[in-house]
Design an enzyme around this catalytic site. Structure first.
Site, mmCIF file in Angstrom:
data_model
loop_
_atom_site.group_PDB
_atom_site.id
_atom_site.type_symbol
_atom_site.label_atom_id
_atom_site.label_comp_id
_atom_site.label_asym_id
_atom_site.label_seq_id
_atom_site.Cartn_x
_atom_site.Cartn_y
_atom_site.Cartn_z
ATOM 1 N N ASP A 229 -19.136 -0.426 -47.857
ATOM 2 C CA ASP A 229 -19.702 0.898 -48.097
ATOM 3 C C ASP A 229 -20.901 1.155 -47.198
ATOM 4 O O ASP A 229 -21.768 0.298 -47.054
ATOM 5 C CB ASP A 229 -20.132 0.990 -49.567
ATOM 6 C CG ASP A 229 -20.374 2.408 -50.030
ATOM 7 O OD1 ASP A 229 -19.889 3.338 -49.368
ATOM 8 O OD2 ASP A 229 -21.031 2.582 -51.063
ATOM 9 N N HIS A 365 -11.009 9.832 -48.880
ATOM 10 C CA HIS A 365 -12.434 10.031 -49.184
ATOM 11 C C HIS A 365 -13.289 10.145 -47.928
ATOM 12 O O HIS A 365 -14.110 11.063 -47.811
ATOM 13 C CB HIS A 365 -12.915 8.879 -50.056
ATOM 14 C CG HIS A 365 -14.394 8.836 -50.255
ATOM 15 N ND1 HIS A 365 -15.094 9.857 -50.868
ATOM 16 C CD2 HIS A 365 -15.323 7.892 -49.909
ATOM 17 C CE1 HIS A 365 -16.378 9.548 -50.899
ATOM 18 N NE2 HIS A 365 -16.551 8.376 -50.322
#
EC number: 1.11.1.19
Length: 509
Positions: A229, A365
């Site tokens: 991330d 996403h």
């Protein structure tokens, strides 16, 4: 001879001034009773392979940004090891201001301090205020952001979100501020909390706190679903050294009053940033079960096909490797290589950008939140489209690892998720825009065939109802899936993270 930390700090300041490197804020030493003092031998920040690195001392020395006056969390990014978010209300403004100026302002960690282990504190302290917090301090200046002025609870309906699932303290405007503490041990953070509470006494009340931590071992840098991330952080022009494919933005996209910030700010607010905080629970066992139950047909094991579906939902494999570059199998070496893992645009020779989802679904996403060539920008990295809608993310996971019992039952029994933190100079162009206009918009990116792309399968919201998402199945891009909400918002607040000079100045006056 061992030099004292105070002498070293003063000597560094004199040398910087002599070399023309001094900023407008004088060097500060941690002699406040609110500080946990000591000498740091290892960094409180952690560089993770595949992520943009911590800003270096050389970058700090070379930039025109006043990094002595910018709070460190704004530009450090997702590199903290342990963190605590301490949400408070101000009971006695006069006493609070006295301690804010004398005890807190001198120990607020700047970007400059965090860029070098030698100047890092044992615990990095930053502080930010909600609009009601500023009003409690008698600060009525217009900061030029209506979303901040109204508070996040009033913004919930914009995200198709009910406050019924929110932490009660977030469901209103009662939170006046947040103190953000970062270190490499929980014990040091606990000591810092005790010092702060002793310093402020009854002038504040703790309303809520959230402890967070980088994940253990090989999962360091990965969020709770398991995906690396923070790869697509923007690079600030004139500060960061851009990586291949990294979005390059002017400082005014993140820092108030900096280059190309279009809003006129009060002079004391130049060098700050608006902080969007969100507590996002992640239903990991349920997410994993959904992937297994809906794994696309094809060759390979059930788990491998489930991993493929997860990668197409996110836009990256768990290693961080982008599916746009490796659409059928993970490539851990690519994921760990920051020189390659962000260097793509979604455009491929011989494939139609408006209809091809064989490499990456339109709804993935990372494509929803940074559409690259989908918005008509350059087909060659770095793609500068949508630079004004960039945010500097500084979040961290919270909660325990998934237990064997939870995995066996496919049911969450202990809360875990992401303490989402995003900095930007305009909430309406940053976090709010990304969530409402892109993630929650079934027709974004525009100009695609089919025109209805569906919601962001990770963070897209639909008032608690299942989200319809298209293009996730590699063998049938026109098929849709109904996806439950695996990321549950427990609310948050909008804050202003002021320049350090304002903490001991305008806000304490």
């Amino acid at each position: 001879m061992r030099l004292s930390p105070v002498f070293v700090a003063l000597l560094s300041g004199l040398l910087a001034a002599d070399l023309g490197l001094a900023r407008s804020v004088a060097p500060r030493v941690a002699d406040s009773p609110a500080a946990v003092t000591g000498t740091r031998k290892t960094s409180l920040l952690k560089n993770v392979a595949g992520l943009p690195p911590v800003p270096s001392a050389a970058q700090v020395a070379a930039t025109s940004l006043n990094t002595d006056d910018i709070q460190g969390d704004i530009l450090v990014g997702m590199h903290k090891q342990k963190q605590l978010f301490y949400f408070f209300a101000i009971n006695d403004p006069a006493t609070f201001k006295t301690h804010l100026a004398s005890d807190i302002a001198p120990v607020v960690a700047s970007v400059t301090q965090l860029s070098n282990v030698a100047t890092q504190p044992l615990v990095a302290l930053n502080i930010a205020f909600s609009n009601t917090g500023l009003l409690a301090l008698g600060v009525t200046d217009n900061l030029g952001d209506s979303l901040f002025a109204n508070g996040q609870a009033k913004d919930a309906t914009s995200f198709k979100e009910s406050t019924s699932s929110w932490v009660p303290q977030f469901a209103g405007t009662g939170i006046h501020g947040v103190i953000i503490l970062a270190s490499d041990t929980t014990d040091l953070i606990d000591q810092q909390v005790a010092s702060i509470e002793s310093t402020f006494g009854s002038s504040i009340s703790k309303l809520y706190s959230l402890s967070a931590s980088i994940r253990p071992g090989n999962e360091a840098g990965h969020e709770m679903f398991g995906f690396l991330d923070g790869i697509a952080q923007p690079a600030i022009n004139g500060f960061n050294t851009p990586l291949p494919g990294q979005n390059i933005v002017d400082a005014g996209v993140i820092i108030t009053g900096a280059t190309n910030d279009p809003i006129t700010r009060p002079s004391w607010a130049v060098g700050g940033s608006f902080l969007a905080f969100r507590q996002l629970e992640q239903l990991v066992p349920e997410f994993n079960k959904y992937l297994l139950d809906n794994a696309p047909a094809g060759s390979g094991s059930l788990q491998a096909r489930a991993d493929l579906l997860g990668a197409r939902m996110v836009g990256r494999w768990k290693s961080g490797a982008p599916i746009d570059l490796t659409p059928t199998a993970d490539d851990p070496a690519l994921g760990a290589d920051a020189q390659r893992n962000n260097n793509f645009t979604y455009s491929h020779a011989g494939f139609d950008l408006g209809s091809d989802q064989s490499h990456c679904p339109f709804s993935a996403h990372i494509r929803k939140t940074r559409p690259r060539a989908d918005l008509g920008g350059s087909l060659t990295p770095p793609n500068l489209s949508a630079g004004a809608n960039s945010i500097m993310r500084s979040g961290i996971p919270y909660g325990p690892e998934v237990t064997s019992a939870e995995s066996a039952s496919n049911t969450t029994t202990q809360e875990r998720g992401l303490a989402f933190v995003a900095y930007q100079a305009q909430l309406s162009q940053g976090f709010h825009f990304l969530q409402q206009t892109w993630a929650d918009n079934a027709n974004f990116p525009p100009g695609k065939t089919p025109a209805t792309v569906g919601l962001d399968p990770i963070i897209g919201q639909n008032n608690g109802q299942p989200r319809v998402v298209n293009g996730l199945l590699p063998s049938n891009s026109s098929a849709s899936l109904s996806i439950p909400q695996f990321v549950v918002s427990h609310g948050g607040e909008y804050f202003f993270s002021p320049p350090i000079s304002a903490i001991g100045g305008r806000l304490s006056a």
